[in-house]
Design an enzyme around this catalytic site. Structure first.
Site, PDB file in Angstrom:
ATOM      1  N   GLU A 249       1.174  -1.289   0.035  1.00  0.00           N
ATOM      2  CA  GLU A 249       0.076   0.097   0.032  1.00  0.00           C
ATOM      3  C   GLU A 249       0.921   1.330  -0.286  1.00  0.00           C
ATOM      4  O   GLU A 249       1.480   1.502   1.015  1.00  0.00           O
ATOM      5  CB  GLU A 249      -0.961  -0.022   1.134  1.00  0.00           C
ATOM      6  CG  GLU A 249      -1.965  -1.096   1.326  1.00  0.00           C
ATOM      7  CD  GLU A 249      -2.733  -1.158   0.334  1.00  0.00           C
ATOM      8  OE1 GLU A 249      -3.089  -0.193  -0.533  1.00  0.00           O
ATOM      9  OE2 GLU A 249      -3.210  -2.470   0.071  1.00  0.00           O
ATOM     10  N   CYS A 283      -1.923   9.299   2.728  1.00  0.00           N
ATOM     11  CA  CYS A 283      -1.734   8.805   1.496  1.00  0.00           C
ATOM     12  C   CYS A 283      -3.034   9.321   0.427  1.00  0.00           C
ATOM     13  O   CYS A 283      -2.799   9.506  -0.720  1.00  0.00           O
ATOM     14  CB  CYS A 283      -1.578   7.194   1.418  1.00  0.00           C
ATOM     15  SG  CYS A 283      -3.057   6.269   2.345  1.00  0.00           S
TER      16      CYS A 283
HETATM   17  P1  NDP Z   1       8.717   4.621   4.276  1.00  0.00           P
HETATM   18  O1  NDP Z   1       8.645   3.969   3.120  1.00  0.00           O
HETATM   19  O2  NDP Z   1       9.694   5.476   4.555  1.00  0.00           O
HETATM   20  O3  NDP Z   1       8.495   3.806   5.502  1.00  0.00           O
HETATM   21  C1  NDP Z   1       7.659   2.554   5.637  1.00  0.00           C
HETATM   22  C2  NDP Z   1       8.060   1.603   6.663  1.00  0.00           C
HETATM   23  O4  NDP Z   1       9.079   0.924   6.001  1.00  0.00           O
HETATM   24  C3  NDP Z   1       8.675   2.084   7.917  1.00  0.00           C
HETATM   25  O5  NDP Z   1       8.257   1.178   8.781  1.00  0.00           O
HETATM   26  C4  NDP Z   1      10.253   2.022   7.658  1.00  0.00           C
HETATM   27  O6  NDP Z   1      10.920   2.017   8.720  1.00  0.00           O
HETATM   28  C5  NDP Z   1      10.141   0.759   7.043  1.00  0.00           C
HETATM   29  N1  NDP Z   1      11.364   0.519   6.154  1.00  0.00           N
HETATM   30  C6  NDP Z   1      12.375   1.346   5.846  1.00  0.00           C
HETATM   31  N2  NDP Z   1      13.411   0.931   4.906  1.00  0.00           N
HETATM   32  C7  NDP Z   1      13.146  -0.621   4.582  1.00  0.00           C
HETATM   33  C8  NDP Z   1      13.515  -1.720   4.030  1.00  0.00           C
HETATM   34  N3  NDP Z   1      14.637  -1.518   3.245  1.00  0.00           N
HETATM   35  N4  NDP Z   1      12.723  -2.615   4.200  1.00  0.00           N
HETATM   36  C9  NDP Z   1      11.708  -2.534   4.741  1.00  0.00           C
HETATM   37  N5  NDP Z   1      11.176  -1.791   5.610  1.00  0.00           N
HETATM   38  C10 NDP Z   1      11.675  -0.745   5.585  1.00  0.00           C
HETATM   39  O7  NDP Z   1       7.125   5.370   4.453  1.00  0.00           O
HETATM   40  P2  NDP Z   1       6.574   6.524   5.568  1.00  0.00           P
HETATM   41  O8  NDP Z   1       6.682   5.861   6.820  1.00  0.00           O
HETATM   42  O9  NDP Z   1       7.609   7.632   5.317  1.00  0.00           O
HETATM   43  O10 NDP Z   1       5.159   6.580   5.135  1.00  0.00           O
HETATM   44  C11 NDP Z   1       4.793   7.739   4.209  1.00  0.00           C
HETATM   45  C12 NDP Z   1       4.458   6.972   2.824  1.00  0.00           C
HETATM   46  O11 NDP Z   1       3.472   5.891   3.238  1.00  0.00           O
HETATM   47  C13 NDP Z   1       3.854   8.006   1.922  1.00  0.00           C
HETATM   48  O12 NDP Z   1       4.307   7.703   0.800  1.00  0.00           O
HETATM   49  C14 NDP Z   1       2.230   7.460   2.013  1.00  0.00           C
HETATM   50  O13 NDP Z   1       1.520   7.842   0.961  1.00  0.00           O
HETATM   51  C15 NDP Z   1       2.388   5.976   2.317  1.00  0.00           C
HETATM   52  N6  NDP Z   1       1.334   5.522   2.941  1.00  0.00           N
HETATM   53  C16 NDP Z   1       0.277   4.796   1.945  1.00  0.00           C
HETATM   54  C17 NDP Z   1      -0.885   4.266   2.485  1.00  0.00           C
HETATM   55  C18 NDP Z   1      -1.723   3.350   1.547  1.00  0.00           C
HETATM   56  O14 NDP Z   1      -2.747   2.754   2.260  1.00  0.00           O
HETATM   57  N7  NDP Z   1      -1.338   3.354   0.326  1.00  0.00           N
HETATM   58  C19 NDP Z   1      -1.334   4.895   3.755  1.00  0.00           C
HETATM   59  C20 NDP Z   1      -0.288   5.291   4.659  1.00  0.00           C
HETATM   60  C21 NDP Z   1       0.928   6.042   4.007  1.00  0.00           C
HETATM   61  P3  NDP Z   1      11.460   3.346   9.253  1.00  0.00           P
HETATM   62  O15 NDP Z   1      10.490   4.440   9.584  1.00  0.00           O
HETATM   63  O16 NDP Z   1      12.444   2.750  10.760  1.00  0.00           O
HETATM   64  O17 NDP Z   1      12.534   3.658   8.377  1.00  0.00           O
END
Ligand code: NDP
Length: 519
Positions: A249, A283
């Site tokens: 997502e 999002c």
């Molecule tokens: P990120 O992609 O930065 O992070 C998402 C999660 O992935 C965090 O827990 C992060 O950890 C983790 N992560 C980071 N690197 C890795 C890796 N290499 N492998 C696996 N996991 C990893 O997103 P954000 O947290 O900044 O969230 C914002 C984004 O999420 C926006 O683009 C938004 O549109 C999207 N979003 C989409 C939704 C949907 O339903 N379509 C709903 C809500 C948000 P850490 O934070 O510790 O780096």
């Protein structure tokens, strides 16, 4: 206002130190867990899953009620915790995170037994047989969540996985780990009251990106990821290498189309809330409005007037409508998009530069489709109005994006709105509404194009968390010792099949039968 560092350090070392984005107050700490910690959590989850997966779906539903009760009874405390850690207004924490989660649980408690019941398949070629699908839990699901809905997304995904008979390991965002740990504490309490629940069915591993990456390769059977497109791509690659499924997502840059006959007042209120709830860190936020030229000025003016009525401030004050930005780097991204829009000739109608963590609702008009503000997700309270000559142009611009999460249509005639909606390349298009369809647990939440793969919520979303296995039995013609197409082969049998193919499908029997039954 001083910029606050929310976390410190990098990699597997150090710890997460969490401060309130609004007040700077130290809220707590969480460990950075290693790849070995993650593997150990997955192993514990796998053990607990055996008994859980062996329960009937009905038993699982009745057991999970204990957790719903805990969450609902602690709703205020949870909402305040979300608001403190994330910076969103406490009312949004309650109505966007806690309330829909409780409803999601209640929805699937009564429906999961039917959704996951065996389904028979009506056969055609081999109609003497009986086929059915049955749902088997996948095992252990890794769930990786974002910081913008730190409760409802990762814990909601975990609960759906549990309805399907799986165990879960959640990796919350490094920005908001404390609310996940609070949810875990409530889960552990629920387990004390309900012997069918086991604490290891929901586990939390805290850390940064490396901990998330470690979860993807720790032996889980599926990953449910919510986050940005670049990280989603990394998760997809990790899952592809192991040939395990993933639900992704991801981000959006969501268009709204407004027709000249729209109800201006409702449309203005919907766009206001749709663009600025959670300071645009949603999002599904409305980012770009394609409005028919004849009403563009009136609509923009009305939204600008409404912005002036919004109260921005302490997120814990129930009067507050706009809180603080959760994640410091997001402010810089919003500022860069704002600077580009101004440089291109966009007219700033309200808002502008942030004051520390407080980013005012910012509206531009005179925007041209194709500028960065219409192409890149800023995940901040930026809204662009683009006047268009007609609805066809609006549809073309709305679809001219590499993302396809949400879209919106505002039209005086709902039927015409629905026809426009059907032409938009988005996982969900809402007509005369904004943003909140994630709250309707029965509907799919899904992205098209680069906004994601698979879906959560809905009957199909629940089934997707299982292996849907096919069983075929021989239900009649038991006297036949073999099927006609088994050995031995011979010219006589070959000839019989040639005749059958020509007679049945070559314009004869099957077409006549279809005409008879009116198909
Ligand atoms: P990120 O992609 O930065 O992070 C998402 C999660 O992935 C965090 O827990 C992060 O950890 C983790 N992560 C980071 N690197 C890795 C890796 N290499 N492998 C696996 N996991 C990893 O997103 P954000 O947290 O900044 O969230 C914002 C984004 O999420 C926006 O683009 C938004 O549109 C999207 N979003 C989409 C939704 C949907 O339903 N379509 C709903 C809500 C948000 P850490 O934070 O510790 O780096």
């Amino acid at each position: 206002m001083v910029a606050l560092a929310q976390t410190s350090g990098d990699g597997f070392v150090d710890k997460l130190v969490i401060h309130s984005p609004s007040s700077g107050e130290l809220l707590g700490e969480a460990p950075v867990q290693s790849a070995d910690d993650v593997k150990a959590a997955v192993a514990r989850a796998r053990k607990a899953q055996v008994a859980w997966g062996a329960l009937s779906v009905k038993e699982r539903c009745s057991a999970l009620r204990a957790f719903r009760h805990k969450v609902a009874q602690n709703a205020e405390e949870l909402a305040r915790a979300v608001s403190s850690e994330n910076g969103k207004p406490v009312q949004e924490a309650l109505t966007h995170d806690i309330l829909p989660f409780c409803d999601l649980m209640a929805y699937f408690e009564t429906r999961a037994p039917r959704i996951l019941a065996p389904q028979s398949i009506s056969l055609h070629l081999m109609m003497q047989r009986r086929s059915y699908l049955h749902c088997v839990p996948r095992g252990v699901l890794g769930i990786i969540g974002p910081w913008n809905f730190p409760f409802s997304i990762p814990v909601g995904d975990a609960i759906m996985a549990l309805f399907a008979g799986n165990a879960t390991v959640i990796k919350p965002s490094e920005v908001t780990p404390l609310i996940a740990l609070k949810a875990k504490a409530l889960w552990d309490e629920a387990c004390k009251n309900e012997p069918r629940l086991h604490p290891d069915l929901i586990q939390i591993v805290t850390g940064r990106g490396l901990t998330g990456a470690a979860l993807c390769t720790a032996g889980v059977d599926q990953v449910m990821f919510t986050g940005s497109v670049p990280t989603g791509r990394k998760v997809a690659v990790a899952c592809a290498e192991q040939l395990i499924p993933c639900v992704l997502e991801l981000g959006g840059i969501n268009p709204a189309i407004v027709t000249a006959d729209t109800d201006l007042e409702r449309t203005a209120h919907a766009i206001l809330w749709g663009a600025f709830a959670n300071s645009g860190q949603v999002c599904a936020s409305i980012s770009r409005v394609y409005v028919e030229r004849s009403i563009a000025e009136a609509l923009t003016n009305r939204v600008v007037d409404l912005v002036a009525t919004l109260q921005q401030g302490d997120p814990l004050d129930p009067d507050t409508e706009l809180g603080a930005m959760t994640f410091m780097p997001q402010i810089a991204i919003g500022q860069a998009v704002m600077a580009d829009t101004l440089a291109q000739g966009g007219r700033l109608r309200c808002g502008g530069e942030p004051n520390g963590r407080y980013f005012p609702p910012t509206i531009f008009d005179n925007v041209q489709h194709g500028w960065q503000i219409t192409q890149d997700e800023s995940f901040s309270p930026l809204l662009a109005f683009i006047a268009v000559d007609d609805v066809e142009t609006a549809i073309r611009f709305a679809n001219d994006s590499d993302k396809g999460l949400m879209a919106y249509v505002f039209a005086g005639d709902e039927e015409q709105g629905a026809r426009i909606a059907e032409r938009l390349e988005a996982g969900t298009t809402m007509v005369n509404n904004a943003v909140d369809s994630h709250g309707a647990a029965g509907t799919p939440w899904q992205g098209m194009k680069q906004s994601g793969l698979g879906q959560v919520h809905s009957a199909q979303g629940l089934r997707d968390l299982c292996q849907v296995r096919h069983v075929q039995t021989r239900s009649w013609l038991p006297w036949m010792s073999k099927e006609l197409w088994w050995y031995p082969y011979s010219p006589r049998i070959y000839g019989a099949f040639v005749t059958a193919v020509k007679t049945l499908w070559g314009g004869g029997v099957v077409d006549r039968a279809a005409r008879l039954i009116g198909k």
